[in-house]
Design an enzyme around this catalytic site. Structure first.
Site: not given
Length: 992
Positions: A417, A505
């Protein structure tokens, strides 16, 4: 009465009048239909003047009014309410997924007022109101405005402008808004104007709106109920990505339409408010009932897309620290903060920021970072600029988390993140088709960050276990999608949500890693620095990234590529699947072919461009060799030939940095097998992993024989790396094998073969579990792999494994504070129930009732399905259907029970009398899933017919149409498994 006509036909006066009336009615109906044609479903703003929808031309409205249709019901969160197939409207830009390029948003003044009050959260919804003033620049003359809006009621709409160019941005006039209507299916609000906006001028859209906040929906605004300090409390938070900002406020909800935001949140005084930027000030206001509310305003954000807008309203505590002048705060339940649960995350967050700042040579641009831990958050974590949102299970450490992978998980997700603050927030993809530009690189840098702080971290092996193993197992040509897609292929908003998958991802991270490996890390980072600096606060496409890599490559002479970076990488991002590289070590001949499930032979199924430009890093006899490229379907590399010497061997794909599988001719595999049996340590751990994983995958899909893969396991008595054992066991002892093994003579042979080799690694880790389990807390690979080792040892009947399970289970039931070691807890619980009675089962049921964490409840749900007593399983199914004490949102217990050998017969019998209740509880799709699970053993058409007849009355008609084809696929798979298992059994007889 007159005489009849001599020809034609006679019509009486009454009939003539009737026909005339019908003709008039028909003409009127046609006129109405013509007037209504093209009308989209509308929601009438409360204080707007409405008239009919004009033609599709972008011209000012006339003054003539048309009759309005009946207003349709307002949209709900139900899917049926969002589509408008029954409402007519003319074709226009509202039929397109992308906004027309008429307006460019520059700035939002956003005010939100959710009616969240303490002790008033029993309803599944609460209301909110809001206002937004959007400053836009007109790019093309238009008398019609489109922006996104979903599930919102428009209370008022004004357009002011053109705005003056002075410092106060005063409005020089007002543009009449004649109508506001909604295209629900494409999620647009349409404003019909009474004048044309002029290119180059700026305007301000002023909109007031209202909507609903849903409990636990996790889209747009949502609220959650939790317990803190013994009291039930509520909080409100947001999730705007990818397209949920439009359900919170009308906006231009596309990633390229960046703007600045001034955000104001009105909230109850007992709560605090957080947003992207630091708090600017607070004041008070009263509602119509005289109640006082707090008005919190925040500083102006940098240019950012709507999906990064974030807010939270909560009664939380926090811990904080300062890193390079930036304030970092972690917010969580007061209990969690008081217990120090946020300390670990707080201690690593600042250093991660600093590392990435130094790596990219770009400072983090915001003055603060808040990270808030929600009791539950389905998205795991979200990278909003200045306000990161986490599920608390992925951010907070509990006292019993020491011997788990929790520290590593928190480190990975925080790194991911925080990596987004550069990849995604600072530089944003132009549209969602290139979402891998942010998710792939954020996933890749997780490993670099953790490796920097822990040099002993085994980066290659962990990348395999976390990323590569999963995506290579799922990715194949014909079925899988490409990483980067064409924008024109998207037609519905729901397709954007589907992009958050393994390919974005894991494959994205794998391709970034491969790019780094053939360029080297210095060139790789230099190119990324250039890319990030150039597109800061802006947007980029995949080609922009390749351009910056090419610039850096062109400015040096050491690295020579066979083609431009774009030509190399586009093959990998635009084509689905990956290649299988096959090397003949006798001749040095190498070829590539797409990897297909079952090795599809039909060449008509192949795409016209089914080759890749493949970087081949390789080792020979343990020594790293120079990079070569396979840029055509086949080529000869004489340097890769090996002699007859037992010491001569070759392995392709150094450190598994290439995104492909590797195959060898029989001589090549034999050489590697001999080396493993002679001196396995001469082959690096990552390549022992690679050989096992590649060989079993290739054998499963008919590229090599199963015996080739099994031959590589003979040396395993000498293997002391648990991650290699993990690769063996997940490939060899599969769910299908466990499910079917009792139908074969394989089990006793496999038991003898594996236990002889497994006992050494078992003794190593069982001793650690008994004597010093805390030693595992820093061994991430052991924490990942231990469950599979333990599960297999017990399944094979290793007495020490069964005894250890009994000891740990009994110790826990007698003293629940003595936690079962987390890595093996699921296995211990399962065997505790399997070898126990209703007393042990009831103990787990009681524990389930007292647990609040979904993860723990699901673990107990699975464990209770391990019982071998039919009456206990039948009672379990009754509990599952009545929902007491099991909550609706958790695991489908019917499917869990059906997975076991005993359970599948219990479920089948239970369904005879309870299928209606099962359907109501779990939905008819669950019945389809159950049929597939129960059908895992079918091998004949007669069994398919019997199963269809059994489920015939339970399924809906559209499901019946697809079920037989699916069952036929299962049957074919079962027959393949039988053949495979027969060959495995024959091999085991020879080698046991």
């Amino acid at each position: 009465m007159g005489p009849p006509s001599s020809s034609g036909f006679y019509v009486s006066r009454a009939v003539a009048l009737l026909l005339a009336a019908l003709a008039a009615a028909l003409l009127l109906a046609l006129a109405v239909l013509a007037a209504l044609y093209g009308r989209c479903a509308r929601v009438q703003p409360s204080d707007l003047h409405h008239s009919g929808v004009p033609d599709a031309a972008s011209s000012p409205r006339g003054t003539q009014e048309e009759p309005l249709p009946t207003w349709p019901p307002r949209p709900t969160r139900e899917p049926a309410g969002t589509a408008t197939p029954g409402h007519w409207r003319p074709p226009g830009p509202w039929d397109q997924l992308r906004l027309p390029p008429w307006l460019v948003p520059l700035h939002y003044e956003l005010e939100l007022w959710p009616r969240l009050r303490p002790n008033e959260f029993q309803s599944p919804t609460l209301s909110f109101t809001g206002r937004v003033n959007i400053t836009v620049r007109c790019a093309a003359a238009t008398a019609r405005l489109l922006l996104h809006s979903l599930f919102l009621d428009c209370e008022s709409a004004e357009v002011r402008g053109p705005l003056s160019s002075g410092p106060r941005d005063g409005a020089l006039g007002r543009v009449p808004v004649d109508d506001v209507w909604f295209a629900f299916d494409m999620q647009y609000m349409v404003l019909e104007l009474g004048a044309t906006l002029q290119p180059g001028s700026r305007y301000e859209l002023q909109l007031s709106f209202s909507g609903l906040v849903y409990r636990d929906l996790r889209e747009g605004l949502f609220f959650s109920i939790y317990t803190d300090q013994g009291e039930r409390r509520a909080l409100l938070a947001s999730q705007m990505e990818p397209t949920f900002a439009r359900s919170v406020f009308p906006c231009f909800d596309e990633p390229a339409l960046k703007a600045t935001f001034n955000i104001t949140i009105i909230h109850h005084p007992s709560y605090g408010a957080l947003s992207n930027m630091p708090k600017l000030g607070q004041s008070e206001k009263r509602d119509v009932n005289g109640s006082v509310w707090t008005v919190t305003t925040f500083s102006t954000t940098p240019h950012m897309p709507t999906y990064l807008v974030a807010l939270a309203i909560c009664d939380y505590d926090h811990v904080s620290r300062t890193e390079r002048g930036q304030e970092i705060r972690i917010w969580a339940r007061k209990d969690a903060i008081a217990n120090g649960n946020a300390a670990f995350a707080l201690n690593i967050t600042g250093p991660i920021f600093s590392f990435l700042e130094d790596l990219f040579n770009i400072s983090y641009p915001l003055p603060k970072t808040d990270i808030i831990a929600l009791p539950t958050f389905d998205n795991s974590a979200m990278e909003n600029w200045g306000l990161l949102i986490f599920d608390e299970s992925l951010l907070l450490m509990q006292p019993n988390d020491q011997v788990t992978d929790k520290k590593a998980v928190i480190s990975f997700i925080l790194s991911h993140e925080i990596g987004h603050q550069w990849f995604g927030n600072l530089v944003t993809m132009n549209w969602w088709n290139d979402i891998w530009l942010k998710e792939g690189f954020a996933s890749y840098f997780e490993f670099g960050v953790i490796n920097y702080f822990n040099p002993k971290f085994r980066r290659n092996e962990v990348f395999f276990s976390n990323i590569l193993h999963h995506v290579l197992s799922e990715d194949h040509a014909l079925v899988s999608r490409a990483v980067s897609l064409k924008v024109e292929n998207f037609t519905e908003t729901s397709e954007i949500n589907e992009l958050f998958d393994l390919f974005t991802y894991n494959k994205g991270a794998s391709l970034a890693r491969m790019l780094s490996s053939f360029l080297n890390e210095n060139v790789f980072i230099s190119a990324l620095k250039s890319y990030l600096k150039t597109f800061s606060y802006s947007n980029a496409e995949q080609d922009d990234l390749w351009r910056h890599f090419q610039m850096v490559v062109d400015n040096q002479s050491k690295i020579l590529l066979p083609a431009p970076v774009k030509s190399i990488m586009d093959r990998w991002t635009h084509q689905s699947g990956f290649p299988v590289i096959t090397l003949n070590v006798s001749t040095g001949a190498m070829k590539q072919e797409p990897f297909y499930l079952g090795k599809v032979q039909n060449q008509t199924l192949l795409t016209h461009n089914d080759t890749w430009i493949v970087p081949i890093l390789w080792i020979k006899n343990g020594i790293t060799q120079s990079l070569v490229w396979l840029d055509k379907s086949s080529e000869i590399f004489p340097e890769m030939q090996v002699s007859d010497s037992d010491h001569d061997w070759v392995i392709l794909n150094l450190n598994m940095t290439g995104y492909y599988r590797v195959n060898y001719d029989k001589v090549g595999w034999k050489k590697l097998k001999q080396q493993l049996e002679k001196d396995p340590k001469a082959i690096p751990v990552i390549h022992r992993l690679q050989m096992i994983d590649d060989a079993f995958s290739l054998s499963k899909n008919n590229y090599v024989e199963i015996e080739t893969a099994l031959d590589l396991t003979k040396y395993l008595a000498e293997e002391d790396e648990i991650i290699v054992w993990y690769a063996v066991l997940v490939n060899l002892v599969t769910k299908d094998l466990v499910f079917d093994v009792n139908n074969y003579d394989m089990y006793p042979l496999l038991k003898k073969y594996l236990l002889k080799r497994l006992i050494s690694i078992w003794n190593m880790y069982s001793t650690v579990i008994r004597e010093n389990v805390a030693a595992l807390q820093d061994d991430y690979l052991a924490l990942v792999a231990l469950e599979k080792l333990f599960e297999t040892a017990c399944w094979l009947g290793l007495e020490d494994c069964l005894q250890l399970s009994r000891e740990l289970f009994k110790n826990w039931t007698n003293h629940p504070e003595n936690e079962i070691p987390y890595p093996i807890k699921s296995v211990v619980l399962c065997y505790g129930v399997a070898f126990g009675s209703d007393e042990e089962w009831d103990f787990l049921l009681n524990m389930y009732s007292n647990k609040t964490k979904e993860e723990e409840r699901i673990q107990l749900t699975y464990a209770m399905s391990c019982s071998k007593d039919p009456w206990i399983l039948h009672r379990y199914l009754e509990y599952a259907v009545t929902a007491a004490p099991f909550t609706f949102n958790e695991t489908n217990i019917m499917e869990v029970v059906a997975e076991s050998e005993v359970g599948r017969y219990i479920v089948k019998d239970f369904l005879i009398n309870n299928w209606q209740a099962v359907s109501e509880r779990y939905g008819t799709q669950s019945l389809v899933n159950l049929m597939y699970i129960i059908g895992r053993t079918i091998s004949t058409d007669l069994q398919i017919t019997e199963l269809q007849q059994f489920f015939g009355n339970m399924l809906e008609e559209h499901q019946k149409l697809t079920v037989r084809a699916k069952l036929q696929t299962i049957k074919n798979k079962n027959l393949e498994n039988k053949k495979r298992n027969a060959r495995m059994t024959a091999w085991l007889r020879k080698n046991t």
